[in-house]
Scaffold this motif. Structure first.
Motif, PDB file in Angstrom:
ATOM      1  N   UNK A  89      35.367  52.244  44.355  1.00 39.17           N
ATOM      2  CA  UNK A  89      35.456  51.210  45.393  1.00 39.17           C
ATOM      3  C   UNK A  89      35.708  49.845  44.767  1.00 39.17           C
ATOM      4  N   UNK A  90      36.522  49.014  45.439  1.00 38.44           N
ATOM      5  CA  UNK A  90      36.758  47.666  44.911  1.00 38.44           C
ATOM      6  C   UNK A  90      35.511  46.805  45.046  1.00 38.44           C
ATOM      7  N   UNK A 141      34.932  49.394  40.959  1.00 34.07           N
ATOM      8  CA  UNK A 141      35.867  48.863  39.961  1.00 34.07           C
ATOM      9  C   UNK A 141      36.034  47.372  40.229  1.00 34.07           C
ATOM     10  N   UNK A 142      35.954  46.569  39.158  1.00 38.93           N
ATOM     11  CA  UNK A 142      35.954  45.123  39.349  1.00 38.93           C
ATOM     12  C   UNK A 142      37.326  44.566  39.726  1.00 38.93           C
ATOM     13  N   UNK A 150      41.689  38.398  41.707  1.00 40.27           N
ATOM     14  CA  UNK A 150      40.982  39.406  42.511  1.00 40.27           C
ATOM     15  C   UNK A 150      41.750  40.729  42.596  1.00 40.27           C
ATOM     16  N   UNK A 151      42.673  40.935  41.660  1.00 35.31           N
ATOM     17  CA  UNK A 151      43.331  42.243  41.567  1.00 35.31           C
ATOM     18  C   UNK A 151      42.446  43.141  40.707  1.00 35.31           C
ATOM     19  N   UNK A 203      42.086  48.341  33.308  1.00 32.88           N
ATOM     20  CA  UNK A 203      41.403  49.059  32.220  1.00 32.88           C
ATOM     21  C   UNK A 203      40.021  49.513  32.680  1.00 32.88           C
ATOM     22  N   UNK A 204      39.323  48.610  33.381  1.00 36.55           N
ATOM     23  CA  UNK A 204      37.977  48.959  33.853  1.00 36.55           C
ATOM     24  C   UNK A 204      38.057  50.089  34.878  1.00 36.55           C
ATOM     25  N   UNK A 205      39.079  50.045  35.702  1.00 37.94           N
ATOM     26  CA  UNK A 205      39.247  51.103  36.704  1.00 37.94           C
ATOM     27  C   UNK A 205      39.456  52.448  36.014  1.00 37.94           C
TER      28      UNK A 205
END
Ligand SMILES: Cc1ncc(COP(=O)(O)O)c(C=O)c1O
Length: 385
Positions: A119-120, A141-142, A149-150, A154-156
């Motif tokens: 989730x965003x 995911x940040x 705010x995209x 990488x974290x996703x």
């Protein structure tokens, strides 16, 4: 002993504090609300007329669960025209009482207990509640401000595990107003489909876009078997009260949803479906006019916020929300800021932490509000900083 009323499923749903803030605002004279997420326009006349005509013509009966055929066909035509995407309505289309109900049924029909769902953060506040009520596990995911705010790609990618079942996308985004360029959407879809993750792409703001951005659908970069697109007439056609939304998704999912729908909802309001068909087949200039008006107000609110002491605000690229960073103000937290702004300035905003941990330090302000009210709200906030 009294019966146990709530199911475990319902107990998991996070309590929302927004209601409390809106209650606080109730009864305060002269309050200006920047809290509500809906266009301040009335549904265009030709759409209203189509509903009246349907009623007078006797369209007062149940409709097919998947909607009247014309609705699916016109949505398919729209996706072909605007996105060059081909879908087959009876197989891939399902209509709902708004996008939110579509999100509910999609989650219910796809998420098993223990499934991880991306989730965003920050993101639309319904997503975590829907996932929790299905027994799923939230994995955020940040989408940080420093990346407009995209998603942090990488974290996703790092958040993906063998248990990841689905990922919610929302561009343009509520609450941040972030949007993606086509190559960014392409990259996102590629990452997720490579891992066989079901994409749930909430595109309800896909007509409300600014600057050098354009409408983009996840479906342009994958197939209808890999994702469900959720869309709605609410925002694009100022039809929030009509409750018409839809999904374009895998045939297997559409069939599954139909089985639950027949046992819970039967169909959506029949005259409203005729109105929705008229929205798609009639003149589209109302969208352009509405977006032009939102755009003017977007600039007024964002420029005004950036002129305020210790506040900075990202220029949103879609939807109709500003998401100013208020962490430098004396109020420091989102909640304190929203509360004091209601009490002292009589302006309603939504605290950013409502939209996830990474929303802390921000508030959401809807600019689907009259320009004079926006200007007055900014003046009032200025007076208390
Ligand atoms: C991101 C997002 N998705 C879905 C919805 C649901 O809209 P509706 O149910 O009116 O179609 C909203 C409404 O605010 C929204 O902001």
């Amino acid at each position: 002993m009294a019966p146990q009323i709530q199911s475990e499923r319902i107990k998991d749903i996070l309590p929302s504090d927004i209601r409390r803030l809106f209650d606080l605002a109730q009864g305060i004279k002269g309050i200006i609300s920047l809290g509500i997420g809906e266009p301040d326009f009335v549904t265009p006349a030709h759409i209203r007329e189509a509903a009246k005509k349907a009623l007078d013509g006797g369209q007062t009966h149940y409709a097919p669960s998947r909607g009247i055929p014309a609705l699916g066909q016109e949505v398919a035509k729209r996706y072909q025209r605007d996105y060059n995407v081909t879908v087959d309505p009876p197989k891939h289309f399902f209509d709902f009482n708004g996008g939110i109900q579509a999100l509910f049924y999609v989650t219910f029909a796809t998420i098993n207990p223990g499934d991880e769902v991306l989730l965003p953060d920050p993101g639309f506040l319904c997503y975590p509640n829907l996932v929790l009520s299905a027994g799923g596990k939230i994995v955020n995911y940040p989408c940080p401000e420093e990346k407009d705010f995209k998603p942090d790609f990488d974290a996703l990618e790092a958040a993906i595990t063998p248990r990841t079942k689905a990922a919610f996308l929302n561009f343009p985004c509520n609450p941040t107003g972030a949007h993606l360029y086509p190559d960014e959407m392409k990259r996102l879809v590629k990452i997720l489909t490579q891992h066989d993750i079901l994409i749930i792409s909430d595109e309800v703001y896909d007509n409300i876009i600014y600057d050098d951005y354009h409408s983009v659908s996840a479906l342009q970069y994958g197939t209808v078997d890999q994702m469900v697109v959720v869309n709605s007439f609410s925002k694009s056609y100022a039809m929030t009260g009509w409750r018409v939304g839809y999904t374009l998704g895998p045939e297997q999912l559409t069939n599954a949803i139909e089985r639950i729908y027949q046992n819970s909802q039967t169909c959506i309001n029949t005259p409203a479906q005729f109105a929705a068909v008229a929205a798609l087949t009639g003149p589209q200039d109302s969208i352009g006019k509405m977006v032009k008006s939102f755009d003017e107000r977007r600039k007024i609110i964002v420029d005004g916020l950036n002129d305020l002491r210790n506040i900075s605000c990202f220029m949103p690229k879609g939807a109709f929300y500003a998401f100013p960073n208020i962490s430098g103000t004396k109020f420091k937290t989102s909640r304190k800021f929203s509360e004091e702004v209601i009490k002292q300035a009589k302006v309603v905003s939504v605290p950013g932490d409502t939209f996830g941990q990474r929303g802390e330090g921000y508030v959401r302000m809807s600019y689907a509000t009259a320009t004079e009210q926006i200007k007055e709200a900014l003046e009032r906030i200025k007076g208390i900083l």
